[in-house]
Design an enzyme around this catalytic site. Structure first.
Site, PDB file in Angstrom:
ATOM      1  N   TYR A 127       0.840  -1.200   0.000  1.00 60.90           N
ATOM      2  CA  TYR A 127       0.000   0.000   0.000  1.00 60.90           C
ATOM      3  C   TYR A 127       0.878   1.254   0.000  1.00 60.90           C
ATOM      4  O   TYR A 127       1.798   1.379   0.801  1.00 60.90           O
ATOM      5  CB  TYR A 127      -0.912   0.041   1.221  1.00 60.90           C
ATOM      6  CG  TYR A 127      -2.023  -0.975   1.240  1.00 60.90           C
ATOM      7  CD1 TYR A 127      -2.327  -1.747   0.124  1.00 60.90           C
ATOM      8  CD2 TYR A 127      -2.787  -1.163   2.388  1.00 60.90           C
ATOM      9  CE1 TYR A 127      -3.345  -2.677   0.148  1.00 60.90           C
ATOM     10  CE2 TYR A 127      -3.810  -2.088   2.417  1.00 60.90           C
ATOM     11  CZ  TYR A 127      -4.085  -2.855   1.302  1.00 60.90           C
ATOM     12  OH  TYR A 127      -5.098  -3.786   1.340  1.00 60.90           O
ATOM     13  N   SER A 184     -13.700  -3.413   0.824  1.00 64.03           N
ATOM     14  CA  SER A 184     -14.590  -2.732  -0.118  1.00 64.03           C
ATOM     15  C   SER A 184     -16.048  -2.847   0.317  1.00 64.03           C
ATOM     16  O   SER A 184     -16.918  -3.221  -0.474  1.00 64.03           O
ATOM     17  CB  SER A 184     -14.415  -3.301  -1.536  1.00 64.03           C
ATOM     18  OG  SER A 184     -15.034  -2.475  -2.491  1.00 64.03           O
ATOM     19  N   LEU A 205     -18.241  -0.715   0.715  1.00 65.91           N
ATOM     20  CA  LEU A 205     -19.134   0.205  -0.007  1.00 65.91           C
ATOM     21  C   LEU A 205     -19.000   0.043  -1.522  1.00 65.91           C
ATOM     22  O   LEU A 205     -19.504   0.878  -2.271  1.00 65.91           O
ATOM     23  CB  LEU A 205     -18.833   1.653   0.386  1.00 65.91           C
ATOM     24  CG  LEU A 205     -18.980   1.982   1.874  1.00 65.91           C
ATOM     25  CD1 LEU A 205     -18.598   3.430   2.138  1.00 65.91           C
ATOM     26  CD2 LEU A 205     -20.399   1.712   2.361  1.00 65.91           C
ATOM     27  N   GLY A 228     -24.229   6.391  -1.382  1.00 72.73           N
ATOM     28  CA  GLY A 228     -25.063   7.497  -1.868  1.00 72.73           C
ATOM     29  C   GLY A 228     -24.515   8.058  -3.154  1.00 72.73           C
ATOM     30  O   GLY A 228     -24.580   9.275  -3.395  1.00 72.73           O
TER      31      GLY A 228
END
Length: 326
Positions: free
Chosen positions: A53, A210, A212, A219
């Site tokens: 990362y 992940s 979302l 949204g």
């Protein structure tokens, strides 16, 4: 904050995990430290990273940022720290994969970057088909014996990989896998077929990443209409458009509930019995607030049923083979 045990172990972790994939790639050191400060304030004591990362040339910036935060904050003893091994860290042929040489060298490099004497959860970032499990477990046993690693986990494994890995560990009288980190959310439910049942049988905790779906469940359509920049807009064509009808229904349901879509998506994962802690991917300290709210807003049975209708499971639902057979 709520806490639970990691898989079948006695290790206590927060029910939300701070993922740090954005550290070094999307946010700088100062902002990364601010997120970790907010996490500790909110009781999030589980932090996940990986050697690759923030890395472009083997520099592992995400781990380095966590290390400098430990030095500054003194919170190393307060955190359950997870990192990963597998991805190539250079062009050298042995600087990637799950050979014994790379596992041990990668652990030592991660410890230097993290400025820590130990890693709580050392995860294999992907399955390695070329390396025998006897070699992998020999390396992991060495690190545990040396006190550099406390527990071992996996990521992106299939159900049969979990079973084979654990069978080999059992023959060696080694604890083996205690967690599996996999992609799992309302839009991506493949792991329900075999990974989750295997993990439950073996006492392996599930850490969904992940949660979302790259912002699609946060949204996204509302943010697009409002012109709000962010991941939901950035990934709109490939992440949102294929699921637009379902996401439209989802956002209407969340509006009717008076809840933010992010909170509902995380609450759904928290309601799954196999899930230990969803792995979040905040880019600001404030992005931890809505997931934390999910802990205090459990879904009703009616809401869970409505979500199952909007985002149906694969096949007949449930584990394989019943998902596709009688």
């Amino acid at each position: 904050m709520q806490y639970t045990r990691l898989g079948r172990t006695g290790l206590t972790v927060s029910r939300l995990c701070v993922g740090t994939m954005n550290f070094g790639w999307q946010i700088d050191e100062q902002q990364s430290h601010a997120i970790l400060d907010r996490a500790i304030e909110g009781g999030l004591t589980f932090v996940d990273t990986a050697n690759m990362y923030g890395s472009e040339t083997g520099d592992g910036l995400s781990e380095r940022f966590i290390g400098t935060w430990f030095d500054k904050s003194g919170h190393r003893d307060d955190v359950v720290l997870a990192t990963k091994v597998y991805a190539p860290m250079s062009e050298r042929p042995n600087d990637g994969g799950l050979s014994a040489r790379h596992i041990i060298a990668s652990c030592e490099a991660s410890l230097r970057r993290l400025r820590s004497d130990w890693i709580d959860l050392f995860q294999m970032h992907h399955i390695e088909r070329r390396t025998p499990w006897e070699e992998i477990w020999q390396a992991m046993e060495t690190l545990v014996t040396q006190g550099k690693v406390r527990y071992v986990g996996s990521s992106n494994f299939a159900g049969w990989h979990l079973s084979r890995a654990q069978a080999t560990a059992d023959r060696r009288h080694f604890l083996g896998l205690v967690s599996e980190q996999c992609k799992y959310n309302l839009l991506t439910r493949h792991v329900e077929l075999e990974v989750l049942p295997a993990a439950a049988e073996l006492g392996i905790g599930i850490l969904p990443y992940s949660p979302l779906h790259f912002g699609a469940l946060s949204g996204a359509l509302r943010k697009q209409r409002a012109g709000i920049p962010g991941r939901a807009v950035l990934h709109a064509p490939e992440r949102v458009e294929p699921h637009r009808p379902a996401i439209e229904r989802y956002e209407r349901l969340c509006a009717d509930l008076g809840q933010e879509p992010t909170t509902v998506a995380i609450a759904w994962l928290l309601s799954r019995p196999e899930v230990t802690a969803p792995v979040l991917g905040p880019r600001t300290p404030e992005q931890l607030d809505l997931p934390i709210a999910a802990l205090h807003n459990p879904l009703t049975e009616d809401t869970r049923a409505a979500l199952e209708e909007i985002f149906p499971p694969i096949g007949n639902g449930g584990p394989a083979p019943e998902a596709w057979a009688w």
